[in-house]
Design an enzyme around this catalytic site. Structure first.
Site, short mmCIF file in Angstrom:
data_model
loop_
_atom_site.label_atom_id
_atom_site.label_comp_id
_atom_site.label_asym_id
_atom_site.label_seq_id
_atom_site.Cartn_x
_atom_site.Cartn_y
_atom_site.Cartn_z
N HIS A 148 2.20 14.25 -5.82
CA HIS A 148 2.11 13.42 -4.62
C HIS A 148 3.10 12.25 -4.63
O HIS A 148 3.35 11.64 -3.60
CB HIS A 148 0.67 12.93 -4.40
CG HIS A 148 0.22 11.82 -5.31
ND1 HIS A 148 -0.65 12.03 -6.35
CD2 HIS A 148 0.49 10.50 -5.32
CE1 HIS A 148 -0.89 10.88 -6.96
NE2 HIS A 148 -0.20 9.94 -6.36
N ASP A 178 -1.49 18.70 -8.92
CA ASP A 178 -0.79 17.43 -8.69
C ASP A 178 0.21 17.13 -9.80
O ASP A 178 0.33 16.01 -10.27
CB ASP A 178 -1.80 16.29 -8.55
CG ASP A 178 -1.19 15.08 -7.83
OD1 ASP A 178 -0.10 15.22 -7.23
OD2 ASP A 178 -1.80 14.00 -7.88
N SER A 255 0.49 6.25 -10.74
CA SER A 255 0.54 7.71 -10.63
C SER A 255 1.72 8.29 -11.38
O SER A 255 2.87 7.89 -11.17
CB SER A 255 0.65 8.12 -9.16
OG SER A 255 -0.60 8.13 -8.55
#
Length: 413
Positions: A148, A178, A255
């Site tokens: 993402h 992901d 992230s």
């Protein structure tokens, strides 16, 4: 203009809270087969109670399985040593993409064009920018990050800790886990040593490094809070990962950054938070990330084996809940095994003859008592591989062979 492409700042709140508990458990695995500072407690006590303080500190350390806990001769600045060792391999990733604001279809009607002409609004383009983290997994510039972070990006720029900046190429992304791999053109780069995420235990040390909220090279510490958290439990039912839970502070921008053990080995990739919660961060186990990244580097895509069932592990309570629910459509006469709640049409399970109401008791000759056993076996299977199932159906044993298929990525539910 400074919007992010995607980040874990988006809330991850479980939905459908009014569903029966057994239905929640089944939903948590529907895609799997349809398919994220702890300081030592104790410290110092006021006054002259140094001996009592030391005992309290020793007791706190003994309760933290830090694999192993710090010894008397261990440098108390071990986190600093880890950061100095691995920090250069952690990178900042800046991704941007162009988004076109489309006009409603009505504005293309000749009537509007005739009477309003140039006064009609025009399509507009704007650039969305996002920042995330990543870490080097090869000396020639392969970088692991979250899908993402770079999904749909027109341009990706990678900034190293020493200030060097590189144009990045996305080798591939896998939205189910992901995971993404980005490549930069460089050599002799620092990399991270890989730990064993299969042997993690709650209480072990966890160190997170990343770029939260744009603050580069931020370090937080904590412990492993739990392992094997399902995607549905953390509010991301469209993923196919058993997550590591940590209380090391994870924030938007973390992230793709590494989660490390006390040796400085990467054990996970930070990926998600639950908005409004404290001490709840989640990471993709490094074993999972490695398996996916190897495929992305080799072929640019990932094949996920799947059967095409929803399931729930049986217990006496689950059995009672199902049998007392007039809307379940199922009747269960055992409380051991894994109940097939639903079989997807045209799936490998459907073609093999599995039915809703079947209870999986053995898989490849091994007894199964939990849905995660089946999940793990399917995930470890090859697409096209055979899985031998021993079922309990209508009071008798049934043996079936199911050939794992490739997960249809377009069919996300």
């Amino acid at each position: 203009m400074q919007n992010q492409v995607h980040d874990e700042s988006q809330p991850l709140n479980p939905k459908n809270q009014n569903h029966a508990p057994w239905k929640k458990a089944a939903a948590s695995l529907s895609l799997v087969l349809l398919g994220s500072g702890m300081t030592l407690a104790g410290g110092y006590l006021a006054g002259n109670q140094q001996q009592l303080a030391q005992k309290a500190s020793d007791l706190a350390v003994s309760r933290v399985d830090a694999a192993p806990p710090l010894g008397n001769n261990t440098d108390p600045n071990f986190v600093t040593q880890v950061v100095q060792k691995v920090g250069p391999a952690v990178v900042r990733i800046e991704a941007s993409r162009t988004v076109t604001s489309r006009l409603p279809a009505e504005f293309n009607d000749p009537f509007f064009r005739r009477f309003f002409g140039s006064q009609l609004p025009q399509q507009q383009e704007r650039v969305q920018r996002g920042t995330g983290s990543g870490f080097l997994i090869s000396a020639d510039g392969s970088i692991l990050t979250n899908a993402h972070v770079v999904d749909g990006a027109d341009t990706v720029r990678v900034i190293l800790k020493d200030g060097r900046s590189f144009q990045g190429k996305v080798l591939g992304t896998d939205n189910l886990t992901d995971v993404a791999v980005v490549k930069i053109q460089a050599n002799n780069l620092p990399t991270l040593a890989v730990g064993n995420s299969d042997q993690l235990q709650p209480g072990q040390w966890a160190i997170a490094i990343g770029n939260p909220l744009g603050l580069d090279n931020t370090v937080t510490t904590g412990i492993i809070s739990a392992t094997g958290r399902t995607s549905n439990q953390i509010g991301a039912p469209d993923k196919r990962v058993e997550y590591i839970q940590t209380d090391a502070a994870i924030n938007p921008g973390n992230s793709g950054g590494p989660l490390l053990n006390y040796r400085g080995e990467v054990i996970g990739m930070n990926t998600a938070i639950i908005q409004g919660a404290q001490g709840l961060g989640f990471a993709i186990p490094i074993k999972t990330a490695q398996r996916i990244s190897n495929q992305l580097i080799a072929t640019g895509k990932v094949q996920h084996p799947y059967l095409g069932i929803q399931m729930v592990g049986l217990t006496p309570q689950v059995r009672q809940n199902i049998n007392s629910d007039p809307n379940s459509g199922l009747s269960v006469d055992t409380d051991k095994g894994v109940l097939v709640v639903r079989v997807m049409p045209n799936s490998p399970a459907a073609r093999a003859g599995l039915r809703a109401g079947d209870v999986i008791q053995k898989l490849n000759g091994q007894a199964v008592t939990d849905a995660s056993n089946v999940q793990r076996a399917v995930e470890n299977a090859q697409v096209g591989g055979q899985l031998q199932l021993e079922l309990w159906r209508n009071g008798r044993n049934v043996n079936l062979a199911v050939q794992a298929g490739a997960f249809p990525t377009q069919q996300v539910e």
